[in-house]
Design an enzyme around this catalytic site. Sequence first.
Site, PDB file in Angstrom:
ATOM      1  N   ASP A  28     -13.868   2.920   9.235  1.00 55.61           N
ATOM      2  CA  ASP A  28     -14.938   2.321   8.442  1.00 55.61           C
ATOM      3  C   ASP A  28     -15.613   3.311   7.503  1.00 55.61           C
ATOM      4  OD1 ASP A  28     -14.837  -0.374   9.531  1.00 55.61           O
ATOM      5  OD2 ASP A  28     -15.566   0.505  11.387  1.00 55.61           O
ATOM      6  N   SER A  75      -7.846   3.479   6.648  1.00 58.98           N
ATOM      7  CA  SER A  75      -8.696   4.465   7.318  1.00 58.98           C
ATOM      8  C   SER A  75      -9.512   3.773   8.387  1.00 58.98           C
ATOM      9  CB  SER A  75      -9.650   5.072   6.289  1.00 58.98           C
ATOM     10  OG  SER A  75     -10.538   4.052   5.820  1.00 58.98           O
TER      11      SER A  75
END
Length: 497
Positions: free
Chosen positions: A189, A187
């Site tokens: 952060d 993904s």
Amino acid sequence: MDSVTGMRLVLEGKNTLTIGDQNLEVYEPASKQRTSCAPIASDGTSGKQMIALYDILWASIDNNTLSIDYARHVSKSSVTLQKKTYKIKGTNGFADDAFIEPSPETFVASLLARAYHNTKPQKRAYALVNPHAGPGHAIRQWTNEVKPLFDAARMEVDMVVLKRGGEATDLVEKADIEKYDTIMACSGDGTVHEIFNGLGKRPDARTALAKVAVSHVPCGSGNAMACNLYGSRYPSVAALAIIKGVVTPMDLVSVTQGSQRLLSFLSQSVGIVAESDLGTENMRWMGATRFDVGMVTRVFQQKCYPCDLAVKVEIEGKDKVKAHYRRFVQGVVGKSAPDDFLDSEIEEQGLPPLKYGTAQDKLPDGWELVSYDNIGNFYCGNMAWMAPNANFFPASLISDGYMDLVTINGDLPIITAVSTLLAVEAGTFFEKPDVNYRKISAYRIIPRNQQDGYISIDGEKVPFQAFQAEIHPSLGRVLSKNGMYEAAGPTGWENAS
């Protein structure tokens, strides 16, 4: 020379494998020229190739065939899976009686031991894939670029596709931490932030944070964690770094606001950086470029963000910050992460108590609340890179027990402000006279003269109200490439690339 370096195995067709200090030397006399599979250039000897031990994912023997899976670096942004197979020769093909050839099984065991000399092979991972991260390519990147490398490295991976925001926190809070060596965000952060906070919400938070390393396959916009730990924002390059990653202690920050307590692994910001991130959510399709657009827009507006600020300063002055940084790095470079930093005495309990209380408490003794009318940017972090080409905190260290604080005036002339902005990518940001840089252990900030605005914690929006933060040295664990941030070098960030 140790017993492994120089170990040589002769295979059918006089193909030869030799374990070196940093590489596996492959000699294939039938090859008239270097094959397209060769990860690095040969030394000019026909049929000779070098495969970095770092790139070797696995080796095995099956049906009298030796197989080697390894990573080929196609470019700085791409790593692909390659395989070599050889028939095992029944007898030694050399007439030199002094040469004692190891058994194929011994050779394979020695090769794997050297390839994973400072890390655990066959890691067990809990992978959380956010299909909506960044441009929205996470599932495709996982399937095509990442999973083949993990499979080749014989990693055990439980993968979940996330369906909603906050789900990663809920899953990690309930996860069986005995099953995994790492919990992995595929993904941006934001999912990393959720993972740390899921660990932090557990009743055994301190044990969980010290036992399970967090890792990051970058598929979002900023991908700061991967940039810091692996030196790359590209999924396949980061995947290889995770396979070979070493467990490393990392400082985390408690942020309190109202009755809420969050863990921050990356940064806290008020002002231009926060607005450039959170105020450009409608531009996510642009990827990391949206941050630049937001930054330039606000610099030309010469926006200021009045606030009251109290800081517990530990190192003041850029020369002292530099000296601290160099002392720390020189003590770490070239050393493997210690095996015993997990405190066996940690009891199953929640997060560490707050040393300085919360933003709702009386100001701690010795703290002075100072009013600022023209701050353009308040930015505090515990990682160096905030995004690709955005090294805001060049003196940041993974576990020195301090946060790095940058403040910049908001009333600078536009030319000066733009020059300061460009200095981030140029690597000269630290030296700018209008950049105030300090090492701190805690602070409280109270925005004022604004009804609403943006406050960013690890890139996540929180209410626009006072908050307080303090550092927890080495509270978390991550998988890093070398036991430190990739911005670091023997003489400091000046030599970082």
